[in-house]
Design a protein around this motif. Structure first.
Motif, PDB file in Angstrom:
ATOM      1  N   SER A   1       0.788  21.648   5.494  1.00 14.13           N
ATOM      2  CA  SER A   1       0.019  20.433   5.765  1.00 14.13           C
ATOM      3  C   SER A   1      -0.994  20.166   4.650  1.00 14.13           C
ATOM      4  CB  SER A   1      -0.699  20.574   7.113  1.00 14.13           C
ATOM      5  OG  SER A   1      -1.494  19.452   7.369  1.00 14.13           O
ATOM      6  N   SER A   2      -1.673  21.201   4.202  1.00 16.02           N
ATOM      7  CA  SER A   2      -2.655  21.050   3.123  1.00 16.02           C
ATOM      8  C   SER A   2      -1.996  20.601   1.828  1.00 16.02           C
ATOM      9  CB  SER A   2      -3.393  22.373   2.885  1.00 16.02           C
ATOM     10  OG  SER A   2      -4.131  22.725   4.019  1.00 16.02           O
ATOM     11  N   LEU A   3      -0.819  21.147   1.532  1.00 19.40           N
ATOM     12  CA  LEU A   3      -0.113  20.727   0.326  1.00 19.40           C
ATOM     13  C   LEU A   3       0.256  19.245   0.383  1.00 19.40           C
ATOM     14  CD1 LEU A   3       2.207  23.806  -0.344  1.00 19.40           C
ATOM     15  CD2 LEU A   3       0.220  23.067  -1.683  1.00 19.40           C
ATOM     16  N   VAL A   4       0.675  18.777   1.533  1.00 26.20           N
ATOM     17  CA  VAL A   4       1.011  17.352   1.685  1.00 26.20           C
ATOM     18  C   VAL A   4      -0.235  16.491   1.487  1.00 26.20           C
ATOM     19  CG1 VAL A   4       1.762  15.590   3.333  1.00 26.20           C
ATOM     20  CG2 VAL A   4       3.034  17.733   3.133  1.00 26.20           C
ATOM     21  N   VAL A   5      -1.340  16.861   2.139  1.00 25.30           N
ATOM     22  CA  VAL A   5      -2.576  16.080   2.026  1.00 25.30           C
ATOM     23  C   VAL A   5      -3.080  16.072   0.584  1.00 25.30           C
ATOM     24  CG1 VAL A   5      -5.008  16.021   2.706  1.00 25.30           C
ATOM     25  CG2 VAL A   5      -3.246  16.372   4.430  1.00 25.30           C
ATOM     26  N   LEU A   6      -3.081  17.222  -0.066  1.00 26.15           N
ATOM     27  CA  LEU A   6      -3.542  17.299  -1.451  1.00 26.15           C
ATOM     28  C   LEU A   6      -2.645  16.500  -2.396  1.00 26.15           C
ATOM     29  CD1 LEU A   6      -4.612  21.034  -1.646  1.00 26.15           C
ATOM     30  CD2 LEU A   6      -6.119  19.039  -1.750  1.00 26.15           C
ATOM     31  N   THR A   7      -1.351  16.544  -2.161  1.00 29.28           N
ATOM     32  CA  THR A   7      -0.420  15.787  -2.998  1.00 29.28           C
ATOM     33  C   THR A   7      -0.645  14.286  -2.844  1.00 29.28           C
ATOM     34  OG1 THR A   7       1.216  17.559  -2.868  1.00 29.28           O
ATOM     35  CG2 THR A   7       2.023  15.367  -3.496  1.00 29.28           C
ATOM     36  N   VAL A   8      -0.807  13.829  -1.612  1.00 28.44           N
ATOM     37  CA  VAL A   8      -1.057  12.406  -1.369  1.00 28.44           C
ATOM     38  C   VAL A   8      -2.369  11.985  -2.029  1.00 28.44           C
ATOM     39  CG1 VAL A   8      -1.598  10.710   0.427  1.00 28.44           C
ATOM     40  CG2 VAL A   8       0.340  12.250   0.721  1.00 28.44           C
ATOM     41  N   GLN A   9      -3.415  12.796  -1.891  1.00 26.60           N
ATOM     42  CA  GLN A   9      -4.710  12.488  -2.516  1.00 26.60           C
ATOM     43  C   GLN A   9      -4.555  12.407  -4.037  1.00 26.60           C
ATOM     44  OE1 GLN A   9      -7.607  11.496  -1.547  1.00 26.60           O
ATOM     45  NE2 GLN A   9      -8.792  11.830  -3.396  1.00 26.60           N
ATOM     46  N   ARG A  10      -3.829  13.335  -4.606  1.00 23.30           N
ATOM     47  CA  ARG A  10      -3.635  13.370  -6.070  1.00 23.30           C
ATOM     48  C   ARG A  10      -2.869  12.130  -6.541  1.00 23.30           C
ATOM     49  NH1 ARG A  10      -5.253  15.197 -10.992  1.00 23.30           N
ATOM     50  NH2 ARG A  10      -3.477  15.581 -12.299  1.00 23.30           N
ATOM     51  N   VAL A  11      -1.824  11.763  -5.803  1.00 28.79           N
ATOM     52  CA  VAL A  11      -1.030  10.583  -6.184  1.00 28.79           C
ATOM     53  C   VAL A  11      -1.861   9.308  -6.036  1.00 28.79           C
ATOM     54  CG1 VAL A  11       0.953   9.167  -5.483  1.00 28.79           C
ATOM     55  CG2 VAL A  11       1.198  11.648  -5.687  1.00 28.79           C
ATOM     56  N   ARG A  12      -2.616   9.179  -4.970  1.00 29.34           N
ATOM     57  CA  ARG A  12      -3.404   7.965  -4.720  1.00 29.34           C
ATOM     58  C   ARG A  12      -4.595   7.819  -5.661  1.00 29.34           C
ATOM     59  NH1 ARG A  12      -4.070   7.405   1.822  1.00 29.34           N
ATOM     60  NH2 ARG A  12      -1.982   6.647   2.246  1.00 29.34           N
ATOM     61  N   LYS A  13      -5.355   8.895  -5.846  1.00 31.18           N
ATOM     62  CA  LYS A  13      -6.624   8.803  -6.558  1.00 31.18           C
ATOM     63  C   LYS A  13      -6.650   9.509  -7.903  1.00 31.18           C
ATOM     64  CE  LYS A  13      -8.614   6.717  -3.073  1.00 31.18           C
ATOM     65  NZ  LYS A  13      -9.201   5.425  -3.106  1.00 31.18           N
ATOM     66  N   GLY A  14      -5.633  10.310  -8.203  1.00 30.88           N
ATOM     67  CA  GLY A  14      -5.607  11.023  -9.473  1.00 30.88           C
ATOM     68  C   GLY A  14      -6.441  12.289  -9.487  1.00 30.88           C
ATOM     69  N   SER A  15      -6.961  12.686  -8.339  1.00 28.20           N
ATOM     70  CA  SER A  15      -7.791  13.883  -8.239  1.00 28.20           C
ATOM     71  C   SER A  15      -7.568  14.533  -6.883  1.00 28.20           C
ATOM     72  CB  SER A  15      -9.272  13.511  -8.381  1.00 28.20           C
ATOM     73  OG  SER A  15     -10.092  14.604  -8.066  1.00 28.20           O
ATOM     74  N   PHE A  16      -7.703  15.847  -6.857  1.00 29.36           N
ATOM     75  CA  PHE A  16      -7.586  16.559  -5.587  1.00 29.36           C
ATOM     76  C   PHE A  16      -8.867  16.463  -4.762  1.00 29.36           C
ATOM     77  CE2 PHE A  16      -4.400  19.035  -8.057  1.00 29.36           C
ATOM     78  CZ  PHE A  16      -3.301  18.698  -7.286  1.00 29.36           C
ATOM     79  N   MET A  17      -9.982  16.216  -5.410  1.00 30.17           N
ATOM     80  CA  MET A  17     -11.279  16.187  -4.732  1.00 30.17           C
ATOM     81  C   MET A  17     -11.543  14.810  -4.122  1.00 30.17           C
ATOM     82  SD  MET A  17     -12.342  19.218  -5.015  1.00 30.17           S
ATOM     83  CE  MET A  17     -13.979  19.025  -4.379  1.00 30.17           C
ATOM     84  N   VAL A  18     -12.063  14.827  -2.919  1.00 29.45           N
ATOM     85  CA  VAL A  18     -12.422  13.609  -2.212  1.00 29.45           C
ATOM     86  C   VAL A  18     -13.942  13.474  -2.250  1.00 29.45           C
ATOM     87  CG1 VAL A  18     -12.428  12.462   0.037  1.00 29.45           C
ATOM     88  CG2 VAL A  18     -10.439  13.777  -0.687  1.00 29.45           C
ATOM     89  N   GLN A  19     -14.408  12.273  -2.535  1.00 27.70           N
ATOM     90  CA  GLN A  19     -15.843  12.020  -2.522  1.00 27.70           C
ATOM     91  C   GLN A  19     -16.258  11.746  -1.074  1.00 27.70           C
ATOM     92  OE1 GLN A  19     -17.670  12.429  -5.261  1.00 27.70           O
ATOM     93  NE2 GLN A  19     -15.759  12.942  -6.289  1.00 27.70           N
ATOM     94  N   ALA A  20     -17.152  12.589  -0.552  1.00 23.60           N
ATOM     95  CA  ALA A  20     -17.608  12.419   0.825  1.00 23.60           C
ATOM     96  C   ALA A  20     -19.049  12.902   0.938  1.00 23.60           C
ATOM     97  CB  ALA A  20     -16.724  13.211   1.774  1.00 23.60           C
ATOM     98  N   SER A  21     -19.738  12.362   1.924  1.00 28.50           N
ATOM     99  CA  SER A  21     -21.121  12.773   2.170  1.00 28.50           C
ATOM    100  C   SER A  21     -21.149  14.182   2.750  1.00 28.50           C
ATOM    101  CB  SER A  21     -21.789  11.802   3.145  1.00 28.50           C
ATOM    102  OG  SER A  21     -21.189  11.924   4.428  1.00 28.50           O
ATOM    103  N   ARG A  22     -22.321  14.767   2.755  1.00 25.10           N
ATOM    104  CA  ARG A  22     -22.488  16.109   3.320  1.00 25.10           C
ATOM    105  C   ARG A  22     -22.129  16.112   4.812  1.00 25.10           C
ATOM    106  NH1 ARG A  22     -26.655  20.292   1.618  1.00 25.10           N
ATOM    107  NH2 ARG A  22     -26.457  21.867   3.235  1.00 25.10           N
ATOM    108  N   ASP A  23     -22.574  15.073   5.532  1.00 25.35           N
ATOM    109  CA  ASP A  23     -22.228  14.967   6.952  1.00 25.35           C
ATOM    110  C   ASP A  23     -20.726  14.830   7.145  1.00 25.35           C
ATOM    111  OD1 ASP A  23     -24.827  15.192   7.804  1.00 25.35           O
ATOM    112  OD2 ASP A  23     -25.126  13.032   8.082  1.00 25.35           O
ATOM    113  N   GLY A  24     -20.093  14.036   6.299  1.00 29.42           N
ATOM    114  CA  GLY A  24     -18.651  13.856   6.381  1.00 29.42           C
ATOM    115  C   GLY A  24     -17.904  15.157   6.156  1.00 29.42           C
ATOM    116  N   ARG A  25     -18.336  15.922   5.164  1.00 29.11           N
ATOM    117  CA  ARG A  25     -17.705  17.225   4.892  1.00 29.11           C
ATOM    118  C   ARG A  25     -17.922  18.190   6.057  1.00 29.11           C
ATOM    119  NH1 ARG A  25     -19.875  16.608  -0.661  1.00 29.11           N
ATOM    120  NH2 ARG A  25     -21.599  17.827   0.161  1.00 29.11           N
TER     121      ARG A  25
END
Length: 133
Positions: A35-59
């Motif tokens: 599941s993590s590999l799928v989510v990371l792959t989708v994030q990488r394809v969509r945004k070009g990075s594995f890291m998601v920008q989120a607030s501290r509360d969101g994380r």
């Protein structure tokens, strides 16, 4: 419909897998890795990075939700390993109903629409159809 079928078919497939390799912990770990590999792959394809920008509360809430979901998956695999599938699958199938009910009670800003209720009922009906067949 696809969600209903996945929720209905997942416990019997897990039961087959656990008959081959009887470890709920490994079943949960392998499921989360995939599941993590799928989510990371989708994030990488969509945004070009594995890291998601989120607030501290969101994380924080993402982490808490992930831990809760992981523990629930572990419990599900343990139940499937140790109990009859005809008992475990219906118990797993009712969680969308509980989710909608708790959302209605606790999240006052979330509107429970007919579409949400219909999707929830379809999910539960899909599990019932799988068990009947």
């Amino acid at each position: 419909l696809a969600s209903a079928l996945v929720r209905g078919v997942a416990p019997p497939i897990a039961k087959i897998g656990l008959a081959i390799w009887p470890s709920p912990l490994w079943a949960c770990l392998i499921g989360y890795i995939m599941s993590s590999l799928v989510v990371l792959t989708v994030q990488r394809v969509r945004k070009g990075s594995f890291m998601v920008q989120a607030s501290r509360d969101g994380r924080f809430w993402f982490t808490l939700t992930g831990i809760s979901n992981g523990l629930s998956a572990l419990c599900l695999f343990a139940a499937v390993r140790n109990g009859p599938i005809t008992l475990v699958a219906p118990l797993a199938a009712i969680y969308p109903l509980v989710t909608v009910a708790l959302s209605a009670v606790m999240l006052k800003h979330v509107e429970i629409t007919a579409r949400i209720v219909a999707g929830t009922l379809l999910t539960v009906a899909g599990v019932a159809l799988v068990l009947i067949a």
